[in-house]
Design a protein around this motif. Sequence first.
Motif, PDB file in Angstrom:
ATOM      1  N   PHE A   9       2.277   1.736  -3.481  1.00 35.63           N
ATOM      2  CA  PHE A   9       1.285   2.284  -4.404  1.00 35.63           C
ATOM      3  C   PHE A   9       1.054   3.769  -4.151  1.00 35.63           C
ATOM      4  CE2 PHE A   9      -0.729  -2.174  -4.793  1.00 35.63           C
ATOM      5  CZ  PHE A   9       0.170  -2.506  -5.793  1.00 35.63           C
ATOM      6  N   GLU A  10       1.021   4.178  -2.890  1.00 33.72           N
ATOM      7  CA  GLU A  10       0.840   5.593  -2.574  1.00 33.72           C
ATOM      8  C   GLU A  10       2.021   6.416  -3.080  1.00 33.72           C
ATOM      9  OE1 GLU A  10       0.221   5.584   1.644  1.00 33.72           O
ATOM     10  OE2 GLU A  10      -1.843   4.864   1.477  1.00 33.72           O
ATOM     11  N   ALA A  11       3.240   5.882  -2.920  1.00 36.30           N
ATOM     12  CA  ALA A  11       4.425   6.589  -3.405  1.00 36.30           C
ATOM     13  C   ALA A  11       4.402   6.691  -4.924  1.00 36.30           C
ATOM     14  CB  ALA A  11       5.689   5.875  -2.934  1.00 36.30           C
ATOM     15  N   GLN A  12       3.985   5.619  -5.594  1.00 32.65           N
ATOM     16  CA  GLN A  12       3.890   5.660  -7.051  1.00 32.65           C
ATOM     17  C   GLN A  12       2.854   6.676  -7.506  1.00 32.65           C
ATOM     18  OE1 GLN A  12       3.131   1.499  -7.843  1.00 32.65           O
ATOM     19  NE2 GLN A  12       5.258   1.136  -8.440  1.00 32.65           N
ATOM     20  N   ASP A  13       1.733   6.757  -6.799  1.00 35.96           N
ATOM     21  CA  ASP A  13       0.714   7.757  -7.142  1.00 35.96           C
ATOM     22  C   ASP A  13       1.260   9.170  -6.977  1.00 35.96           C
ATOM     23  OD1 ASP A  13      -1.082   5.770  -7.740  1.00 35.96           O
ATOM     24  OD2 ASP A  13      -2.171   5.901  -5.828  1.00 35.96           O
ATOM     25  N   GLU A  14       2.016   9.407  -5.899  1.00 40.46           N
ATOM     26  CA  GLU A  14       2.596  10.737  -5.672  1.00 40.46           C
ATOM     27  C   GLU A  14       3.605  11.071  -6.764  1.00 40.46           C
ATOM     28  OE1 GLU A  14       5.349  13.136  -2.451  1.00 40.46           O
ATOM     29  OE2 GLU A  14       4.285  11.330  -1.800  1.00 40.46           O
ATOM     30  N   SER A  20       1.764  11.932  -9.908  1.00 40.02           N
ATOM     31  CA  SER A  20       1.156  13.251  -9.796  1.00 40.02           C
ATOM     32  C   SER A  20       2.199  14.353 -10.014  1.00 40.02           C
ATOM     33  CB  SER A  20       0.500  13.399  -8.429  1.00 40.02           C
ATOM     34  OG  SER A  20       0.027  14.695  -8.242  1.00 40.02           O
ATOM     35  N   ARG A  35       0.838  -1.201   0.000  1.00 39.66           N
ATOM     36  CA  ARG A  35       0.000   0.000   0.000  1.00 39.66           C
ATOM     37  C   ARG A  35       0.877   1.257   0.000  1.00 39.66           C
ATOM     38  NH1 ARG A  35      -3.470  -1.914   3.101  1.00 39.66           N
ATOM     39  NH2 ARG A  35      -2.395  -1.574   5.058  1.00 39.66           N
ATOM     40  N   THR A  36       1.958   1.231   0.788  1.00 36.21           N
ATOM     41  CA  THR A  36       2.885   2.363   0.835  1.00 36.21           C
ATOM     42  C   THR A  36       3.533   2.571  -0.533  1.00 36.21           C
ATOM     43  OG1 THR A  36       3.322   1.917   3.163  1.00 36.21           O
ATOM     44  CG2 THR A  36       4.915   3.291   2.007  1.00 36.21           C
TER      45      THR A  36
END
Length: 94
Positions: free
Chosen positions: A56-61, A64, A53-54
């Motif tokens: 995926f969140e880093a990849q999303d950031e 962006s 999950r961490t």
Amino acid sequence: MSAGGIPGTVYSIGVFTTWIRPGIVLYTVPGIPPVFFDEEMEKLEKKRNTKRRTLFEAQDEIDSRKEGLIEGVEARLRQLVSTSELFAIRWRVK
């Protein structure tokens, strides 16, 4: 399928549960080696899921921020360039 079985038939086999100690269970099926399921496996799976999950969140950031940088570069490339006459020099050769 065992010898003499009917194709497409699902056979039921017995599963035996043995409690080794709190949090550790031994599941055995006749003819198959025993398998241990314990709390440590659950902890490792939770840790893996948290890390995933961490990630995926880093990849999303990152995606962006990348989009923001690309939009900034595109905006600079779209800048309008205009020319206007500031002065004129006239001369004659004699």
